[in-house]
Motif scaffolding. Structure first.
Motif, PDB file in Angstrom:
ATOM      1  N   PRO A 180      18.110   5.402  -3.997  1.00 44.42           N
ATOM      2  CA  PRO A 180      16.998   5.214  -4.937  1.00 44.42           C
ATOM      3  C   PRO A 180      17.009   3.855  -5.627  1.00 44.42           C
ATOM      4  N   GLU A 181      18.152   3.170  -5.636  1.00 44.42           N
ATOM      5  CA  GLU A 181      18.235   1.864  -6.292  1.00 44.42           C
ATOM      6  C   GLU A 181      17.769   0.723  -5.386  1.00 44.42           C
ATOM      7  N   ALA A 182      17.333   1.032  -4.185  1.00 43.02           N
ATOM      8  CA  ALA A 182      16.946   0.007  -3.213  1.00 43.02           C
ATOM      9  C   ALA A 182      15.719  -0.779  -3.691  1.00 43.02           C
ATOM     10  N   PHE A 183      15.628  -2.019  -3.217  1.00 41.90           N
ATOM     11  CA  PHE A 183      14.419  -2.829  -3.391  1.00 41.90           C
ATOM     12  C   PHE A 183      13.852  -3.074  -1.996  1.00 41.90           C
ATOM     13  N   VAL A 184      12.587  -2.701  -1.787  1.00 37.93           N
ATOM     14  CA  VAL A 184      11.962  -2.774  -0.466  1.00 37.93           C
ATOM     15  C   VAL A 184      10.902  -3.872  -0.440  1.00 37.93           C
ATOM     16  N   TYR A 185      11.055  -4.793   0.498  1.00 32.82           N
ATOM     17  CA  TYR A 185       9.983  -5.738   0.800  1.00 32.82           C
ATOM     18  C   TYR A 185       9.188  -5.163   1.969  1.00 32.82           C
ATOM     19  N   VAL A 186       7.898  -4.970   1.770  1.00 36.71           N
ATOM     20  CA  VAL A 186       7.018  -4.516   2.843  1.00 36.71           C
ATOM     21  C   VAL A 186       6.343  -5.741   3.427  1.00 36.71           C
ATOM     22  N   LEU A 187       6.564  -5.988   4.704  1.00 33.85           N
ATOM     23  CA  LEU A 187       6.044  -7.174   5.377  1.00 33.85           C
ATOM     24  C   LEU A 187       4.835  -6.781   6.231  1.00 33.85           C
ATOM     25  N   PRO A 188       3.618  -7.135   5.823  1.00 37.90           N
ATOM     26  CA  PRO A 188       2.432  -6.754   6.599  1.00 37.90           C
ATOM     27  C   PRO A 188       2.349  -7.526   7.909  1.00 37.90           C
ATOM     28  N   HIS A 189       1.595  -6.989   8.829  1.00 38.50           N
ATOM     29  CA  HIS A 189       1.271  -7.702  10.062  1.00 38.50           C
ATOM     30  C   HIS A 189       0.023  -8.561   9.800  1.00 38.50           C
ATOM     31  N   PRO A 190      -0.109  -9.707  10.459  1.00 37.41           N
ATOM     32  CA  PRO A 190      -1.311 -10.535  10.241  1.00 37.41           C
ATOM     33  C   PRO A 190      -2.627  -9.803  10.493  1.00 37.41           C
ATOM     34  N   LYS A 191      -2.608  -8.745  11.314  1.00 40.49           N
ATOM     35  CA  LYS A 191      -3.838  -8.004  11.600  1.00 40.49           C
ATOM     36  C   LYS A 191      -4.208  -7.006  10.506  1.00 40.49           C
ATOM     37  N   HIS A 192      -3.308  -6.768   9.566  1.00 38.02           N
ATOM     38  CA  HIS A 192      -3.658  -5.863   8.482  1.00 38.02           C
ATOM     39  C   HIS A 192      -4.725  -6.494   7.594  1.00 38.02           C
ATOM     40  N   ASP A 193      -5.655  -5.667   7.129  1.00 43.44           N
ATOM     41  CA  ASP A 193      -6.675  -6.147   6.205  1.00 43.44           C
ATOM     42  C   ASP A 193      -6.029  -6.561   4.892  1.00 43.44           C
ATOM     43  N   LYS A 194      -6.645  -7.514   4.228  1.00 41.32           N
ATOM     44  CA  LYS A 194      -6.108  -8.008   2.961  1.00 41.32           C
ATOM     45  C   LYS A 194      -6.017  -6.856   1.950  1.00 41.32           C
ATOM     46  N   GLY A 195      -4.863  -6.682   1.398  1.00 42.05           N
ATOM     47  CA  GLY A 195      -4.659  -5.638   0.403  1.00 42.05           C
ATOM     48  C   GLY A 195      -4.365  -4.264   0.967  1.00 42.05           C
ATOM     49  N   GLU A 196      -4.455  -4.103   2.298  1.00 45.90           N
ATOM     50  CA  GLU A 196      -4.259  -2.783   2.902  1.00 45.90           C
ATOM     51  C   GLU A 196      -2.852  -2.253   2.649  1.00 45.90           C
ATOM     52  N   MET A 197      -1.850  -3.067   2.898  1.00 47.24           N
ATOM     53  CA  MET A 197      -0.486  -2.595   2.728  1.00 47.24           C
ATOM     54  C   MET A 197      -0.116  -2.448   1.250  1.00 47.24           C
ATOM     55  N   GLU A 198      -0.733  -3.263   0.386  1.00 46.30           N
ATOM     56  CA  GLU A 198      -0.491  -3.084  -1.046  1.00 46.30           C
ATOM     57  C   GLU A 198      -0.919  -1.691  -1.499  1.00 46.30           C
ATOM     58  N   GLN A 199      -2.101  -1.270  -1.044  1.00 45.71           N
ATOM     59  CA  GLN A 199      -2.604   0.055  -1.408  1.00 45.71           C
ATOM     60  C   GLN A 199      -1.718   1.161  -0.844  1.00 45.71           C
ATOM     61  N   LEU A 200      -1.293   0.992   0.408  1.00 38.63           N
ATOM     62  CA  LEU A 200      -0.444   2.012   1.033  1.00 38.63           C
ATOM     63  C   LEU A 200       0.906   2.098   0.313  1.00 38.63           C
ATOM     64  N   TRP A 201       1.508   0.943   0.031  1.00 37.82           N
ATOM     65  CA  TRP A 201       2.812   0.948  -0.631  1.00 37.82           C
ATOM     66  C   TRP A 201       2.723   1.596  -2.008  1.00 37.82           C
ATOM     67  N   GLU A 202       1.692   1.306  -2.770  1.00 40.01           N
ATOM     68  CA  GLU A 202       1.537   1.912  -4.088  1.00 40.01           C
ATOM     69  C   GLU A 202       1.356   3.424  -3.983  1.00 40.01           C
ATOM     70  N   ALA A 203       0.752   3.863  -2.891  1.00 40.02           N
ATOM     71  CA  ALA A 203       0.505   5.300  -2.711  1.00 40.02           C
ATOM     72  C   ALA A 203       1.764   6.072  -2.339  1.00 40.02           C
ATOM     73  N   VAL A 204       2.748   5.401  -1.701  1.00 43.07           N
ATOM     74  CA  VAL A 204       3.911   6.127  -1.184  1.00 43.07           C
ATOM     75  C   VAL A 204       5.213   5.793  -1.914  1.00 43.07           C
ATOM     76  N   ARG A 205       5.257   4.749  -2.702  1.00 41.07           N
ATOM     77  CA  ARG A 205       6.527   4.254  -3.235  1.00 41.07           C
ATOM     78  C   ARG A 205       7.180   5.185  -4.258  1.00 41.07           C
TER      79      ARG A 205
END
Length: 319
Positions: A180-205
């Motif tokens: 639980p103390e981990a720090f995760v960097y989520v690295l999007p793919h260039p094909k991801h829409d802008k902000g797509e992974m930000e929304q997903l990460w906030e939903a699951v983190r």
């Protein structure tokens, strides 16, 4: 040839050829080409070269579709030399019907370049200072745009069987219990829409620490990372070659070439959602031990350009 990526880079080359006169120019001693399951331009040219007795060398840059890459219509256009990334690729190509006497393990020239960059950055103190998080082990989740490329319906027969949406959720759920103390960097793919992974990460983190990051180069994260996790990217393979603990999550995978990652020594692999917690726990133990030495594949890829150049020279000498 002024086509595709090389077309964009063509200002760096002194000679430009078009398909109509590619092999009427004097002094053509070899045709070297990559391949694509979607674009047959290079393969059509290889047919011209073969018809004129010009040696052909094909470089395969992945672990899939070995025979399809050299098949035009119903004709297999076997090159004089078929360059494979590693021994496993060679064995799989034989099983797919590629003539064994054409196959040779050379490594991959693009990986040679990328691994050189990665090796240089791996010990960069400034990058480490920038991306390290005091008191938190740093993990990098490398995303792939499977939902955009293959769609959200993972039950379709032609789908790989999973997307980044389900995998990132399952990873976050398991990591919360194990580290639980981990720090995760989520690295999007260039094909991801802008902000797509930000929304997903906030939903699951949940209560996990982390953020979506857009570094100038994905390899900038290497000095701070304890381990890498994702689905099936070449970047994960690079990390594995460099000795990093890597966790591959491919629940329900239905594409044979993607399952190549299950065979990597000391790589952690989950082929089912129920196995993710178990494999993540094993991967976390490797992360605690620390980053190891580069694997033997490192030397193979680093020498690949020289090896292929030697093959071309040998073919020219035999003519």
């Amino acid at each position: 040839m002024n086509h595709g990526f090389l077309g964009k880079e063509s200002t760096h080359f002194p000679i430009h050829l078009v398909a109509e006169d590619a092999f009427t120019t004097e002094g053509v001693d070899c045709f070297l080409y990559g391949s694509s399951s979607m674009d047959t331009y290079a393969l059509q040219l290889s047919e011209q070269a073969l018809a004129q007795g010009i040696p052909t060398v094909h470089i395969c840059d992945n672990w899939s579709s070995y025979s399809k890459r050299i098949t035009l219509g119903n004709r297999m256009l076997a090159p004089d030399v078929y360059c494979c990334m590693d021994q496993q690729a060679l064995q799989d190509a034989v099983q797919e019907g590629v003539p064994p006497d054409s196959l040779v393990v050379t490594g991959q020239p693009a990986l040679a370049r990328d691994l050189e960059e990665a090796s240089t950055k791996r010990h960069d103190p400034l990058l480490r200072q920038r991306y390290a998080r005091s008191g938190h082990p740093v993990f990098v989740f490398v995303s792939e745009p499977y939902r955009k490329v293959m769609g959200a319906d993972t039950a379709r027969p032609d789908h790989c069987g999973f997307t980044e949406y389900e995998v990132l959720l399952a990873f976050a759920d398991a990591l919360r219990h194990i580290c639980p103390e981990a720090f995760v960097y989520v690295l999007p793919h260039p094909k991801h829409d802008k902000g797509e992974m930000e929304q997903l990460w906030e939903a699951v983190r949940g209560n996990l620490h982390g953020e979506v990051v857009h570094p100038p180069s994905p390899r900038d994260l290497l000095p701070a990372a304890c381990g890498f996790v994702g689905m099936g990217s070449i970047l994960l393979y690079e990390a594995w070659v460099l000795g990093y603990p890597v966790l591959f999550l491919q629940p329900g995978c239905r594409i044979q070439g993607m399952r190549r990652f299950a065979q990597l020594e000391h790589g952690c692999y989950a082929s089912d959602t129920q196995l993710i917690s178990q494999q993540l726990a094993l991967w976390h133990q490797y992360c605690v031990v620390g980053v190891g030495s580069p694997r033997p594949e490192y030397a193979i890829h680093r020498q690949s350009t020289r090896r292929i150049a030697e093959i071309i020279h040998s073919l020219h000498t035999k003519r």
